[in-house]
Design a protein around this motif. Sequence first.
Motif, short mmCIF file in Angstrom:
data_model
loop_
_atom_site.label_atom_id
_atom_site.label_comp_id
_atom_site.label_asym_id
_atom_site.label_seq_id
_atom_site.Cartn_x
_atom_site.Cartn_y
_atom_site.Cartn_z
N ALA A 90 0.84 -1.20 0.00
CA ALA A 90 0.00 0.00 0.00
C ALA A 90 0.87 1.25 0.00
O ALA A 90 1.85 1.32 0.73
N LYS A 91 0.50 2.22 -0.84
CA LYS A 91 1.20 3.51 -0.91
C LYS A 91 0.16 4.61 -1.10
O LYS A 91 -0.73 4.49 -1.94
N ALA A 92 0.31 5.69 -0.34
CA ALA A 92 -0.52 6.87 -0.57
C ALA A 92 -0.07 7.53 -1.87
O ALA A 92 1.13 7.61 -2.15
N GLN A 93 -1.03 7.96 -2.67
CA GLN A 93 -0.71 8.60 -3.95
C GLN A 93 -0.82 10.12 -3.87
O GLN A 93 -0.06 10.83 -4.51
N ARG A 94 -1.81 10.60 -3.10
CA ARG A 94 -2.05 12.04 -3.02
C ARG A 94 -3.02 12.32 -1.88
O ARG A 94 -3.76 11.43 -1.45
N THR A 95 -3.03 13.55 -1.42
CA THR A 95 -4.04 14.02 -0.49
C THR A 95 -4.78 15.17 -1.16
O THR A 95 -4.14 16.10 -1.69
N VAL A 96 -6.09 15.08 -1.18
CA VAL A 96 -6.93 16.16 -1.71
C VAL A 96 -7.51 16.90 -0.51
O VAL A 96 -8.22 16.31 0.31
N TRP A 97 -7.17 18.16 -0.42
CA TRP A 97 -7.61 19.03 0.66
C TRP A 97 -8.81 19.83 0.18
O TRP A 97 -8.70 20.59 -0.78
N THR A 98 -9.94 19.65 0.82
CA THR A 98 -11.14 20.45 0.55
C THR A 98 -11.11 21.57 1.59
O THR A 98 -11.23 21.31 2.79
N VAL A 105 -7.18 21.54 -3.01
CA VAL A 105 -5.75 21.54 -3.27
C VAL A 105 -5.30 20.09 -3.26
O VAL A 105 -5.60 19.35 -2.32
N THR A 106 -4.59 19.66 -4.31
CA THR A 106 -4.07 18.30 -4.39
C THR A 106 -2.57 18.32 -4.15
O THR A 106 -1.84 19.04 -4.83
N CYS A 107 -2.13 17.53 -3.16
CA CYS A 107 -0.71 17.46 -2.82
C CYS A 107 -0.25 16.02 -2.98
O CYS A 107 -0.92 15.10 -2.50
N THR A 108 0.88 15.82 -3.64
CA THR A 108 1.34 14.46 -3.94
C THR A 108 2.30 13.91 -2.90
O THR A 108 2.74 12.77 -3.01
N GLY A 109 2.62 14.67 -1.90
CA GLY A 109 3.48 14.21 -0.81
C GLY A 109 2.82 14.55 0.51
O GLY A 109 1.74 15.15 0.55
N PRO A 124 6.25 25.20 0.37
CA PRO A 124 6.86 24.73 -0.87
C PRO A 124 6.19 23.47 -1.42
O PRO A 124 6.45 23.08 -2.56
N THR A 125 5.32 22.84 -0.63
CA THR A 125 4.75 21.56 -1.07
C THR A 125 3.23 21.49 -1.01
O THR A 125 2.64 20.74 -1.79
N VAL A 138 -12.03 22.04 7.03
CA VAL A 138 -11.00 21.55 6.11
C VAL A 138 -10.99 20.02 6.19
O VAL A 138 -10.91 19.46 7.28
N ARG A 139 -11.06 19.36 5.01
CA ARG A 139 -11.00 17.90 4.93
C ARG A 139 -9.78 17.49 4.13
O ARG A 139 -9.55 18.02 3.04
N ALA A 140 -9.05 16.53 4.67
CA ALA A 140 -7.89 15.97 3.97
C ALA A 140 -8.20 14.50 3.67
O ALA A 140 -8.27 13.69 4.59
N THR A 141 -8.41 14.19 2.39
CA THR A 141 -8.69 12.82 1.98
C THR A 141 -7.45 12.28 1.27
O THR A 141 -7.04 12.81 0.24
N THR A 142 -6.86 11.25 1.86
CA THR A 142 -5.67 10.64 1.28
C THR A 142 -6.08 9.42 0.47
O THR A 142 -6.80 8.55 0.97
#
Length: 177
Positions: A90-98, A105-109, A124-125, A138-142
């Motif tokens: 299993a690997k996280a690919q991205r977090t989508v911040w609502t 905002v989509t962050c890949t790390g 910076p990220t 604020v919701r962070a869905t990984t």
Amino acid sequence: MPGGWGVVFWIWLATPPGGAPPDPRALAQQAIARMNLRAITIGIVPEPGPVSIGIIGMPTWMWAENPGTTTWGPQTQTASAGGFMVTATAKAQRTVWTMGDGDTVTCTGPGTPYADSYGKKSSPTCGHTYTRQGTYTVRATTYWVVTWAGVGQSGTIPLNFTDTTTITMGEAQVLNS
């Protein structure tokens, strides 16, 4: 039999001796259950809470407060049954911040934690800037991808986990006397 003669019977079995192999996807699900995957804990500046108010127009920083194998990966586990084994990673690919203001905002790390030494700089990220005062949920869905292989098959299983917090943004007021 004396003289080297014998009778040999060939029997075709519809399933292997001992039964059919297990469902590899079910074994993959067992391996995933052992991973104890969960949502990140939101790290955000301005900090959540009634006494912390961010200033509109200033950068908001977002990050995974607890990046590790259960919240960001990678993690590998195996599951087996009847002599058959499946390995899942299993690997996280991205977090989508609502952000609560209509933006995502989509962050890949996992993001960069804020430190006072950064001052007014943007992340910076993984960052955002609010333009209106208010209280925002604020919701962070990984989003994760689990790849698995075993019992002559392979596949992927998508997963996602969400954490939520609330922040308040206000305006800076300048008083002249």
